[in-house]
Design an enzyme around this catalytic site. Sequence first.
Site, PDB file in Angstrom:
ATOM      1  N   ILE A 131       0.930  -0.930  -0.052  1.00 20.22           N
ATOM      2  CA  ILE A 131       0.133  -0.022   0.121  1.00 20.22           C
ATOM      3  C   ILE A 131       0.867   1.396  -0.045  1.00 20.22           C
ATOM      4  O   ILE A 131       1.818   1.434   0.595  1.00 20.22           O
ATOM      5  CB  ILE A 131      -0.939   0.010   1.307  1.00 20.22           C
ATOM      6  CG1 ILE A 131      -1.787  -1.193   1.333  1.00 20.22           C
ATOM      7  CG2 ILE A 131      -1.979   1.267   1.229  1.00 20.22           C
ATOM      8  CD1 ILE A 131      -2.817  -1.301   2.299  1.00 20.22           C
ATOM      9  N   SER A 132       0.709   2.059  -1.010  1.00 22.40           N
ATOM     10  CA  SER A 132       1.447   3.247  -1.194  1.00 22.40           C
ATOM     11  C   SER A 132       0.964   4.578  -1.184  1.00 22.40           C
ATOM     12  O   SER A 132      -0.408   4.796  -1.327  1.00 22.40           O
ATOM     13  CB  SER A 132       2.069   3.237  -2.711  1.00 22.40           C
ATOM     14  OG  SER A 132       2.606   4.526  -2.731  1.00 22.40           O
ATOM     15  N   PRO A 133       1.466   5.698  -0.511  1.00 19.04           N
ATOM     16  CA  PRO A 133       0.633   6.952  -0.451  1.00 19.04           C
ATOM     17  C   PRO A 133       0.531   7.695  -1.451  1.00 19.04           C
ATOM     18  O   PRO A 133       0.122   8.839  -1.675  1.00 19.04           O
ATOM     19  CB  PRO A 133       1.353   7.517   0.929  1.00 19.04           C
ATOM     20  CG  PRO A 133       2.889   7.098   0.648  1.00 19.04           C
ATOM     21  CD  PRO A 133       2.748   5.545   0.299  1.00 19.04           C
ATOM     22  N   ASP A 169       7.634   3.262  -5.130  1.00 20.34           N
ATOM     23  CA  ASP A 169       7.998   4.222  -4.350  1.00 20.34           C
ATOM     24  C   ASP A 169       9.287   4.498  -3.982  1.00 20.34           C
ATOM     25  O   ASP A 169      10.101   5.637  -3.679  1.00 20.34           O
ATOM     26  CB  ASP A 169       7.425   3.875  -2.787  1.00 20.34           C
ATOM     27  CG  ASP A 169       6.028   4.028  -2.778  1.00 20.34           C
ATOM     28  OD1 ASP A 169       5.096   4.395  -3.595  1.00 20.34           O
ATOM     29  OD2 ASP A 169       5.430   3.314  -1.598  1.00 20.34           O
TER      30      ASP A 169
END
Length: 674
Positions: free
Chosen positions: A324-326, A433
């Site tokens: 899960i990436s911001p 990321d």
Amino acid sequence: MMSRKSYRDSHFLLLLAALAIIGVINGEYLIGVGSYDMTGPAAEVNMMGYASMEQNSAGVHFRLRARTFIVADQNDQRARFAFVNLDAGMASQLVTVKVLERLRSRYGTLYTKENLAISGIHTHAGPGGYLQYLLYHVTSLGFVQQSFDALVNAIEQSVVQAHENLKPGSVFINTGDVENAGINRSPSAYLLNPAEERARYPANVDKEMTLLKFVDSASGKSIGAFSWYATHGTSMSRDNKLISGDNKGAAARFFEDWFTSTESNSSRSVPTPSNISKLIKKVRSIKATGGKPCDNSTSRSFKARKSDGSQFVGAFCQSNVGDISPNVLGAFCTDSGKPCDFNHSSCHGDVTLCKGRGPGYPDDTLSTKIIGERQFNKAVDLFMSATKELTGKVDYRHVYQNFSEIEVELSGKTKVRTCPAALGPGFAAGTTDGPGMFGFQQGDTEINELWKKVRDLLKEPSQFQVECQKPKAVLLSSGEMFEPYAWTAASTLYGPHTLSAYIQEFNHLALAMAKGRGVLQPADLSPPDLSSKVLRLLADPFPDSLPGGKKFGDIKQDVSEPKGGSFKKGNRPSATFWSANARNDLLTEGTFAAVEMLQGQRWIPVYDDDDFCLYFKWKLDNSSLYTSLATIEWEVPEEASSGVYRLRHFGSSKKAQHSPIEYFTGASSAFTVS
């Protein structure tokens, strides 16, 4: 990529752990919270997370903290659990070992490896070198004692605060979804999960936040809260060199400041002066102070917020983060601006060109703020509406396991085993990321002959390892590497049955806790203490020097008067000072930077380097390896009052390697904000 099932299973275990640490007698526990500064060296130390040799610390965006929450049974105070959340990339076995040694000297056997849990928020912008296994401090040139000591000291002090502040109280729980704070950075890998499994979930990421609220029975006021939510600490890219808690550290700072201002019904605003033009004339006569000596505690008195153990503590903890990436805008090619290849997260076969974009792109700091605010806003909503009170006994289970040789029983009674740790080509490919090395892509199942030869120079994997790890190709057989000491004890490294092994072993702990049984702890599996063996290749700072006629703390470049004579909200006044190496002293619970406001005849500190809006930037002067410069930069926030301000810097210097540290400060010329 972890399967979606692993997301839910691990989240269930987190919830189970949350329920397990909570105990009640007649509706109340003993609860305590603590918080302490754990900011490590702000110069020349490699950051933990991206494994980039070029990403060395060079200042502070905002400070890092260790936040502790303790729950104890009023009738049996040995039944207690302490949870510590670190603004760090991850926890560390050696850190835990040394913290427990210190707590044992204070409290005997009250806090042990059984009832002390330490977790990291997974920021990629904190100083590294504090883990003891070789793989994790290659880029930091080995073990960094200063980074390590900052963590150990902060954890100890935060636990002490929480212990000394224990009082009768209650704990409430609430859950809700956080929107648009995380996306799946490996969606093609997720699609390889069975369709029937994917159909069980509304999205390819877990959006749920779980919050615990701690309430003092005597006053009815909350003393703290912490939440679990899954998103990576990668809003700040690997190009960043400022120490930062990333989006979760930012959310914690916003939450704590919000609660403090709400409870005290106050803010940092003061009445606005009526005549800005008169102030502009006045400030032109208020010049820079020049560098002046001070002592090692002076900067603490210039903190805008005090840390005396009585403050509200809000923590944003990492959850089942997986992929899960911001960086919620998605991944794009840096050369063309087009979306990256869906299956391989690359651009024309090159992973180094594929990078995720946060909501504030191209501004990492803005992205950090936005993702932090989205978590903060949901936490406030859950905090304000939390009505479900937790009950039950305080209990816990803990065990050390060697994951390189666990027998796992699959469905159908088939028995398989995990493998010694190994890194595959996906590790070298990195993620959107933090892209990895050229020559690797996500989804690679083979390793080219050149990289095999490089691998074999370090350690050729055994045939057993090659077969055990299939279908993953072995790029680095770290679990078979023990020279000069062990390379790994962590991550999803142990072959195709790693996830099943984790689920099996956590189920054993959960069942033991539910049935009131103990667990068997193998005597030979306690973590080793490798502190006497670790490599330490980072050189000490050079002695500090200055150009002729200059003092530490003198101004090199003063604040420039803006057009119109006064700064507006959103402007960035800055000043550069002759300084010294920021590794000389971490100024723990102090500050390298402050914004002072003139109120009457007194200068009052209103912002410090624990504020999101104030930046301390360190670098060596181009003309010398021994001369440091410090730039203090303030992004004037919307809530700042109109008035007269100045920027102040604090630092410490050493004339020779073994000479005593000398402390200094200096302030810029005054300027106005309207």
